[in-house]
Motif scaffolding. Structure first.
Motif, PDB file in Angstrom:
ATOM      1  N   LEU A  31       0.828  -1.204   0.000  1.00 28.87           N
ATOM      2  CA  LEU A  31       0.000   0.000   0.000  1.00 28.87           C
ATOM      3  C   LEU A  31       0.867   1.261   0.000  1.00 28.87           C
ATOM      4  O   LEU A  31       0.593   2.208  -0.744  1.00 28.87           O
ATOM      5  CB  LEU A  31      -0.964   0.021   1.192  1.00 28.87           C
ATOM      6  N   THR A  32       1.921   1.268   0.793  1.00 29.74           N
ATOM      7  CA  THR A  32       2.833   2.417   0.786  1.00 29.74           C
ATOM      8  C   THR A  32       3.477   2.552  -0.593  1.00 29.74           C
ATOM      9  O   THR A  32       3.618   3.666  -1.110  1.00 29.74           O
ATOM     10  CB  THR A  32       3.907   2.271   1.881  1.00 29.74           C
ATOM     11  N   ALA A  33       3.836   1.438  -1.208  1.00 26.41           N
ATOM     12  CA  ALA A  33       4.401   1.477  -2.565  1.00 26.41           C
ATOM     13  C   ALA A  33       3.398   2.107  -3.527  1.00 26.41           C
ATOM     14  O   ALA A  33       3.764   2.945  -4.359  1.00 26.41           O
ATOM     15  CB  ALA A  33       4.775   0.071  -3.030  1.00 26.41           C
ATOM     16  N   GLU A  34       2.145   1.717  -3.406  1.00 26.42           N
ATOM     17  CA  GLU A  34       1.112   2.283  -4.283  1.00 26.42           C
ATOM     18  C   GLU A  34       0.966   3.788  -4.053  1.00 26.42           C
ATOM     19  O   GLU A  34       0.802   4.554  -5.000  1.00 26.42           O
ATOM     20  CB  GLU A  34      -0.216   1.565  -4.049  1.00 26.42           C
ATOM     21  N   LEU A  35       1.043   4.223  -2.803  1.00 25.25           N
ATOM     22  CA  LEU A  35       0.959   5.657  -2.501  1.00 25.25           C
ATOM     23  C   LEU A  35       2.146   6.414  -3.091  1.00 25.25           C
ATOM     24  O   LEU A  35       1.975   7.509  -3.647  1.00 25.25           O
ATOM     25  CB  LEU A  35       0.876   5.883  -0.994  1.00 25.25           C
ATOM     26  N   VAL A  36       3.351   5.834  -3.002  1.00 28.32           N
ATOM     27  CA  VAL A  36       4.530   6.462  -3.599  1.00 28.32           C
ATOM     28  C   VAL A  36       4.321   6.618  -5.101  1.00 28.32           C
ATOM     29  O   VAL A  36       4.593   7.676  -5.682  1.00 28.32           O
ATOM     30  CB  VAL A  36       5.807   5.638  -3.305  1.00 28.32           C
ATOM     31  N   ILE A  37       3.827   5.568  -5.741  1.00 31.81           N
ATOM     32  CA  ILE A  37       3.607   5.611  -7.186  1.00 31.81           C
ATOM     33  C   ILE A  37       2.547   6.642  -7.551  1.00 31.81           C
ATOM     34  O   ILE A  37       2.717   7.402  -8.510  1.00 31.81           O
ATOM     35  CB  ILE A  37       3.243   4.209  -7.710  1.00 31.81           C
ATOM     36  N   LEU A  38       1.472   6.704  -6.791  1.00 32.39           N
ATOM     37  CA  LEU A  38       0.427   7.691  -7.072  1.00 32.39           C
ATOM     38  C   LEU A  38       0.953   9.117  -6.929  1.00 32.39           C
ATOM     39  O   LEU A  38       0.654   9.983  -7.753  1.00 32.39           O
ATOM     40  CB  LEU A  38      -0.783   7.464  -6.170  1.00 32.39           C
ATOM     41  N   VAL A  39       1.754   9.362  -5.895  1.00 31.78           N
ATOM     42  CA  VAL A  39       2.341  10.693  -5.734  1.00 31.78           C
ATOM     43  C   VAL A  39       3.293  10.967  -6.893  1.00 31.78           C
ATOM     44  O   VAL A  39       3.274  12.050  -7.486  1.00 31.78           O
ATOM     45  CB  VAL A  39       3.052  10.822  -4.371  1.00 31.78           C
ATOM     46  N   GLY A  40       4.123   9.982  -7.243  1.00 30.30           N
ATOM     47  CA  GLY A  40       5.034  10.151  -8.376  1.00 30.30           C
ATOM     48  C   GLY A  40       4.290  10.421  -9.670  1.00 30.30           C
ATOM     49  O   GLY A  40       4.683  11.287 -10.463  1.00 30.30           O
ATOM     50  N   ASP A  41       3.193   9.691  -9.894  1.00 32.33           N
ATOM     51  CA  ASP A  41       2.384   9.921 -11.095  1.00 32.33           C
ATOM     52  C   ASP A  41       1.809  11.335 -11.104  1.00 32.33           C
ATOM     53  O   ASP A  41       1.774  11.997 -12.146  1.00 32.33           O
ATOM     54  CB  ASP A  41       1.237   8.912 -11.181  1.00 32.33           C
ATOM     55  N   GLY A  42       1.367  11.798  -9.937  1.00 30.77           N
ATOM     56  CA  GLY A  42       0.836  13.160  -9.848  1.00 30.77           C
ATOM     57  C   GLY A  42       1.901  14.202 -10.113  1.00 30.77           C
ATOM     58  O   GLY A  42       1.663  15.184 -10.826  1.00 30.77           O
ATOM     59  N   LEU A  43       3.098  14.013  -9.568  1.00 31.11           N
ATOM     60  CA  LEU A  43       4.203  14.931  -9.819  1.00 31.11           C
ATOM     61  C   LEU A  43       4.570  14.940 -11.301  1.00 31.11           C
ATOM     62  O   LEU A  43       4.810  15.990 -11.895  1.00 31.11           O
ATOM     63  CB  LEU A  43       5.430  14.540  -8.984  1.00 31.11           C
ATOM     64  N   TYR A  44       4.582  13.746 -11.897  1.00 34.21           N
ATOM     65  CA  TYR A  44       4.917  13.616 -13.321  1.00 34.21           C
ATOM     66  C   TYR A  44       3.881  14.341 -14.179  1.00 34.21           C
ATOM     67  O   TYR A  44       4.226  15.122 -15.058  1.00 34.21           O
ATOM     68  CB  TYR A  44       4.986  12.129 -13.685  1.00 34.21           C
ATOM     69  N   LEU A  45       2.619  14.092 -13.902  1.00 29.94           N
ATOM     70  CA  LEU A  45       1.558  14.719 -14.686  1.00 29.94           C
ATOM     71  C   LEU A  45       1.585  16.238 -14.530  1.00 29.94           C
ATOM     72  O   LEU A  45       1.467  16.977 -15.505  1.00 29.94           O
ATOM     73  CB  LEU A  45       0.194  14.164 -14.279  1.00 29.94           C
ATOM     74  N   ARG A  46       1.778  16.690 -13.321  1.00 37.46           N
ATOM     75  CA  ARG A  46       1.833  18.139 -13.078  1.00 37.46           C
ATOM     76  C   ARG A  46       2.991  18.761 -13.857  1.00 37.46           C
ATOM     77  O   ARG A  46       2.839  19.800 -14.502  1.00 37.46           O
ATOM     78  CB  ARG A  46       1.994  18.399 -11.583  1.00 37.46           C
ATOM     79  N   ALA A  47       4.146  18.106 -13.831  1.00 35.66           N
ATOM     80  CA  ALA A  47       5.306  18.625 -14.572  1.00 35.66           C
ATOM     81  C   ALA A  47       5.058  18.548 -16.081  1.00 35.66           C
ATOM     82  O   ALA A  47       5.399  19.473 -16.821  1.00 35.66           O
ATOM     83  CB  ALA A  47       6.568  17.860 -14.191  1.00 35.66           C
ATOM     84  N   ALA A  48       4.454  17.443 -16.544  1.00 34.47           N
ATOM     85  CA  ALA A  48       4.210  17.263 -17.980  1.00 34.47           C
ATOM     86  C   ALA A  48       3.224  18.297 -18.517  1.00 34.47           C
ATOM     87  O   ALA A  48       3.351  18.757 -19.648  1.00 34.47           O
ATOM     88  CB  ALA A  48       3.700  15.853 -18.264  1.00 34.47           C
ATOM     89  N   LEU A  49       2.254  18.672 -17.700  1.00 36.35           N
ATOM     90  CA  LEU A  49       1.263  19.663 -18.119  1.00 36.35           C
ATOM     91  C   LEU A  49       1.764  21.089 -17.944  1.00 36.35           C
ATOM     92  O   LEU A  49       1.127  22.030 -18.399  1.00 36.35           O
ATOM     93  CB  LEU A  49      -0.040  19.471 -17.339  1.00 36.35           C
ATOM     94  N   GLY A  50       2.910  21.223 -17.274  1.00 34.01           N
ATOM     95  CA  GLY A  50       3.473  22.548 -17.066  1.00 34.01           C
ATOM     96  C   GLY A  50       2.608  23.415 -16.187  1.00 34.01           C
ATOM     97  O   GLY A  50       2.615  24.631 -16.303  1.00 34.01           O
ATOM     98  N   ARG A  51       1.833  22.770 -15.305  1.00 32.21           N
ATOM     99  CA  ARG A  51       0.850  23.483 -14.492  1.00 32.21           C
ATOM    100  C   ARG A  51       1.488  24.482 -13.534  1.00 32.21           C
ATOM    101  O   ARG A  51       1.070  25.611 -13.420  1.00 32.21           O
ATOM    102  CB  ARG A  51       0.039  22.459 -13.716  1.00 32.21           C
ATOM    103  N   ASP A  52       2.487  24.047 -12.829  1.00 33.01           N
ATOM    104  CA  ASP A  52       3.189  24.913 -11.883  1.00 33.01           C
ATOM    105  C   ASP A  52       4.681  24.657 -12.038  1.00 33.01           C
ATOM    106  O   ASP A  52       5.089  23.635 -12.574  1.00 33.01           O
ATOM    107  CB  ASP A  52       2.798  24.573 -10.432  1.00 33.01           C
TER     108      ASP A  52
END
Length: 175
Positions: free
Chosen positions: A136-157
């Protein structure tokens, strides 16, 4: 730095057209022109559109293997490395990011691409699980990483401030 081979330029062009126009923009002629080779030159390396897809899947596998090996050897540890590279791969336009964006554009129409992505994602999950000791902690790390990746890819902030807080993010997830 050595000039990329014709085969690499063709794959680079294939990825760029996929990213910019999606699968509908892919013709052998368009890829050849973008790569600066003749259609015959393209066909020498990739005999069909299917061969281009195979080349993309092979590139994804190679880059994924390299990525996982870097993670295993990262001095800051796998979790911090994963979260940091979720941002830096995008902001530094790393090859794996570009290949990932191209595969996202073609996944729905190419099941073998979807399978390659699933395989890589499973390997990342297994690696992170191995280092945090809890699925579960691994899944949370991946979800946070995916969110960071998407945010960076979209150039949001500007993601730079988050890079300075990776250890804090990691600690909160693991708490």
């Amino acid at each position: 730095m050595a000039k990329p081979s014709a085969k690499e330029r063709i794959l680079d062009s294939y990825e760029e057209i996929l990213i910019e126009q999606g699968p509908g923009g892919i013709t052998l002629e368009a890829v050849a022109a973008h790569a600066g080779v003749s259609k015959g030159g393209l066909l020498y390396h990739f005999g069909s559109k299917e061969a281009l897809v195979d080349g993309l899947v092979e590139r994804l596998a190679t880059l994924s293997d390299e990525d996982i090996e870097h993670a295993r050897k990262a001095p800051e540890g796998v979790v911090s490395w994963y979260l940091r590279t979720a941002i830096t791969d995008v902001t530094q336009r790393k090859p794996l990011h570009r290949t990932t964006m191209a595969t996202i554009r073609i996944m729905l129409s190419e099941p073998r691409v979807s399978e390659a992505v699933r395989s890589y994602n499973q390997r990342v999950h297994d690696l992170i699980s191995e280092h945090v000791g809890d699925p579960l902690t691994a899944e949370l790390v991946i979800l946070v990483g995916d969110g960071l990746y998407l945010r960076a890819a979209l150039g949001r902030d500007d993601p730079s401030p988050l890079l300075d807080r990776i250890d804090e993010i990691k600690a909160r997830i693991q708490r």
